[in-house]
Design an enzyme around this catalytic site. Structure first.
Site, PDB file in Angstrom:
ATOM      1  N   HIS A 127      -7.899  -5.337  -0.859  1.00 17.04           N
ATOM      2  CA  HIS A 127      -6.678  -4.624  -0.511  1.00 17.04           C
ATOM      3  C   HIS A 127      -5.943  -5.293   0.653  1.00 17.04           C
ATOM      4  O   HIS A 127      -6.532  -5.574   1.690  1.00 17.04           O
ATOM      5  CB  HIS A 127      -7.017  -3.170  -0.158  1.00 17.04           C
ATOM      6  N   ASP A 148      -9.504  -5.128  -5.223  1.00 20.00           N
ATOM      7  CA  ASP A 148      -8.913  -3.996  -4.516  1.00 20.00           C
ATOM      8  C   ASP A 148      -9.377  -2.688  -5.153  1.00 20.00           C
ATOM      9  O   ASP A 148      -9.471  -2.585  -6.383  1.00 20.00           O
ATOM     10  CB  ASP A 148      -7.390  -4.109  -4.582  1.00 20.00           C
ATOM     11  N   SER A 207       0.832  -1.195   0.000  1.00 22.94           N
ATOM     12  CA  SER A 207       0.000   0.000   0.000  1.00 22.94           C
ATOM     13  C   SER A 207       0.875   1.256   0.000  1.00 22.94           C
ATOM     14  O   SER A 207       1.641   1.467  -0.935  1.00 22.94           O
ATOM     15  CB  SER A 207      -0.978  -0.036   1.178  1.00 22.94           C
TER      16      SER A 207
END
Length: 314
Positions: free
Chosen positions: A288, A251, A157
């Protein structure tokens, strides 16, 4: 106080942001202790790099079947939107310990400074300092067990975003050779929505980026957030020999990650094609950073195996 300053402009499980610029951290993870982890056979310790800023790293040393054999060094940057999380939280401690054990690497997990107390680019500066420190092998674990000629970067991320920006920075100032980079669901954005993006989510992420980086030029089109923005350094400036870009099919970042991968593959980047160049893995049906939340699921194990193979050169 300005009218409406106490209005909440973003609220999630981990933090709450107010119009005034204040932020409440709603979930402060516990600090996972260091030492020997019986489950993985990995030993960990913390090292302070800069007493003035408090920047530190958590080192992970796996049990090696051949103590005389040097191990690759992997520098890991955690996620959390530049605002939350930690290298020493249970979530990241457990993931990096598992990665060190599976891949047979000495891992250096970076405890960089967080916004808004330390706005971006503090995180990038700390990430760069940690890379330089790891490559210099000043610590006895790195000197005795690490192979600084086999240096890898990884991050999820916001940490994946950091990996990209460290590689770009390495093109413009002296830097150690990086053999490979692993971007796990990297956080990128932009002011123009891509096909497949949810506009409301993209707007929220742009707001969070500008909160973490008040000096962002062009908002979400700041080159540090949007590597494909006009004026951003070209992908040919990425300073690593191989790259693995990972995404989750479900995601909210999937469209951005696909666009990033496409931009790298169509650029003049001189990643070693003979050794794999840039590779892609998309985890079907997953969201995610799912591999942090459910590390024992089949897709997480599949992703871990792909990361391990990448480090091994397969």
């Amino acid at each position: 106080m300005e009218s409406g300053a106490d209005e909440v402009v973003f609220d999630c499980d981990d933090y709450r942001i107010y119009r005034s610029g204040k932020m409440d951290r709603l979930c402060r993870p516990a600090r996972e202790p260091t030492g020997l982890d019986p489950a993985t056979g990995v030993t960990s310790k913390d090292v302070v790099l800069d007493p003035d800023t408090g920047v530190s790293v958590r080192l992970f040393l796996p049990t090696s079947p051949d103590p005389s054999k040097k191990l690759p060094i992997l520098v890991f940057y955690h996620g959390g939107g530049f605002l939350v999380e930690s290298a020493v939280s249970p979530q990241y401690h457990n993931y990096v310990a598992s990665l060190a054990a599976a891949a047979g690497v000495v891992a250096v997990s970076v405890e960089y400074r967080l916004a808004p107390e330390h706005p971006v680019p503090a995180a990038y500066d700390d990430a760069w300092a940690a890379l330089s420190w790891a490559a210099s092998a000043q610590d006895e674990w790195l000197a005795e067990h690490g192979d600084s000629a086999r240096l890898f970067l990884a991050g999820d991320s916001a940490g994946g975003n950091i990996v990209h920006n460290v590689l770009i920075r390495a093109s413009f100032q002296p830097a150690p050779r990086v053999e490979g980079a692993i971007l796990l669901h990297p956080w990128f954005g932009g002011n123009t929505f891509l096909e497949g993006e949810v506009e409301a989510k993209a707007k929220d992420m742009a707001m969070i980026w500008e909160f973490a980086c008040p000096g962002a030029v062009g908002g979400a089109d700041d080159p540090r957030m949007n590597p494909m923005a006009p004026g951003a350094p070209g992908m040919e400036n990425l300073r690593c020999e191989r790259m693995l870009v990972c995404a989750g099919e479900k995601d909210w970042l999937a469209a951005r990650d696909r666009a990033y991968y496409a931009a790298v593959t169509t650029s003049a980047w001189r990643g070693s094609v003979s050794r794999g160049g840039v590779a892609w893995i998309e985890s079907e049906g997953e969201g995610h950073v799912f591999f942090l939340k459910k590390p024992d699921c089949a897709r997480a194990k599949e992703l871990m195996a792909r990361v391990v193979a990448f480090i091994a050169g397969a």
